[in-house]
Design an enzyme around this catalytic site. Sequence first.
Site, PDB file in Angstrom:
ATOM      1  CD  GLN A  98      11.876 -82.361  19.985  1.00  0.00           C
ATOM      2  OE1 GLN A  98      12.099 -81.170  19.899  1.00  0.00           O
ATOM      3  NE2 GLN A  98      10.747 -82.898  19.556  1.00  0.00           N
ATOM      4  CD  GLN A 129      -1.786 -75.974  23.868  1.00  0.00           C
ATOM      5  OE1 GLN A 129      -1.654 -75.998  22.651  1.00  0.00           O
ATOM      6  NE2 GLN A 129      -0.987 -76.604  24.683  1.00  0.00           N
ATOM      7  CD  GLU A 173       5.252 -83.215  16.810  1.00  0.00           C
ATOM      8  OE1 GLU A 173       4.682 -82.163  17.137  1.00  0.00           O
ATOM      9  OE2 GLU A 173       6.494 -83.362  16.843  1.00  0.00           O
ATOM     10  CG  ASP A 204      10.142 -82.242   6.985  1.00  0.00           C
ATOM     11  OD1 ASP A 204       9.688 -81.240   7.570  1.00  0.00           O
ATOM     12  OD2 ASP A 204      11.058 -82.184   6.145  1.00  0.00           O
ATOM     13  CG  ASP A 223       1.572 -75.687  18.764  1.00  0.00           C
ATOM     14  OD1 ASP A 223       2.334 -74.884  19.326  1.00  0.00           O
ATOM     15  OD2 ASP A 223       1.033 -76.631  19.357  1.00  0.00           O
ATOM     16  CE1 TYR A 292       5.537 -71.905  26.223  1.00  0.00           C
ATOM     17  CE2 TYR A 292       4.076 -70.497  24.982  1.00  0.00           C
ATOM     18  CZ  TYR A 292       4.492 -71.754  25.344  1.00  0.00           C
ATOM     19  OH  TYR A 292       3.872 -72.853  24.829  1.00  0.00           O
TER      20      TYR A 292
HETATM   21  C1  JFQ Z   1       2.849 -76.093  22.685  1.00  0.00           C
HETATM   22  N1  JFQ Z   1       1.773 -76.730  22.075  1.00  0.00           N
HETATM   23  C2  JFQ Z   1       3.915 -75.709  21.698  1.00  0.00           C
HETATM   24  N2  JFQ Z   1       5.364 -73.827  21.229  1.00  0.00           N
HETATM   25  C3  JFQ Z   1       4.754 -74.612  22.226  1.00  0.00           C
HETATM   26  N3  JFQ Z   1       9.354 -70.469  23.555  1.00  0.00           N
HETATM   27  C4  JFQ Z   1       6.485 -72.969  21.597  1.00  0.00           C
HETATM   28  C5  JFQ Z   1       7.285 -73.511  22.709  1.00  0.00           C
HETATM   29  C6  JFQ Z   1       8.505 -72.687  23.002  1.00  0.00           C
HETATM   30  C7  JFQ Z   1       8.138 -71.272  23.330  1.00  0.00           C
HETATM   31  C8  JFQ Z   1       7.310 -70.693  22.240  1.00  0.00           C
HETATM   32  C9  JFQ Z   1       6.088 -71.565  21.908  1.00  0.00           C
END
Ligand code: JFQ
Length: 362
Positions: A98, A129, A173, A204, A223, A292
């Site tokens: 990305q 968080q 991750e 993955d 997350d 968000y």
């Molecule tokens: C942060 N630790 C991760 N997760 C964030 N639209 C997502 C990011 C994009 C947002 C929804 C939560």
Amino acid sequence: MGDDAERGLGCQKIMDGKESNRNGLEKEIPSCCLKAMASAPELDSNCHSTVVSGWFSESQTSSGKSGGVVYFNNPMWPGEAHSIKVEKILFKEKSLYQEVLVFESLTYGKVLVLDGIVQLTEKDECAYQEMITHLPLCSIPSPKTVLVVGGGDGGVLREISRHSSVEHIDICEIDKMVIDVSRKFFPELAVGFDDPRVHLHVGDAIEFLKHAPEGRYDAVIVDSSDPVGPAQELVEKPFFETISNALRPGGVLCNMAESMWLHTHLIQDMISICRVTFKGSVHYAWTSVPTYPSGVIGFLLCSTEGPHVDFVNPINPIEKLEGADKHKRKLRFYNSEMHSAAFALPSFLKNELSWLGDYSRQ
Ligand code: JFQ
């Protein structure tokens, strides 16, 4: 409205193809927009394709035919794009997965953006968080083993480490660049990686979970980024099934579950999948995160068959955990009142979910 703001709005309309001049012809594209539409390698250090007249707007990017970056209104929130005033672009690079962007904003501190979508800001990251972590961990007595899926910024790890009962934390991750960027620009989050209980797996999560021993975890926290592209699999049944297998009886999942204002269908789908997959309780909770889309974000909380989990009334309240409030830094958002309040749903959402029957099965 100031000059800058007016020019910014004009640019947005023209670039969205919504504005033409009085003869019905397309308006000439102003130079700031041309700059914004230029391909990524040609951008100067203070410019990025999502930044128009100094304002970052959430969008979706993809590679255009000519090799440049094309950006368009994100299909997950059509017709809207939240903007944040940019002071300085600090980092922009393409990882294997990305586009990673970090900028200093005027009012939200540093901002982390992946593929044009805001992941966190220094000002409001605490709400996300703290809630995604303590909603599950305060709902079971003495959690010991936890898996984090995604979460490469380290913020969720920082929060888990407040729980002294926890002995082992796995984090899976996929994108190492996110971890490196967080260590460099977001030390208050990346501090989570320094806990000796943390075991980092770069890869993955779906593969990782396939090999996880049955019943290994007390809690799994997903997350993730939004379910477009590769993250799509993270809202599908096979993924939830592998999580359910990896949880012990009466273990809990907390999964990022988008916005009730924008994604009720997605929420309905996730709830119905989880109702058949998790045989314990299934609940939707939400909180406020100003940066968000629509300013809120939801969480799906599920438990497997076994000891009953009452998500609404925390059995393991944070206030009773010695040192938890001040570990690394003070809790800024979460407390037991916020915990219970997060499960109160507005009437329109209750109606939308009512066809699922008693969705909040206890
Ligand atoms: C942060 N630790 C991760 N997760 C964030 N639209 C997502 C990011 C994009 C947002 C929804 C939560």
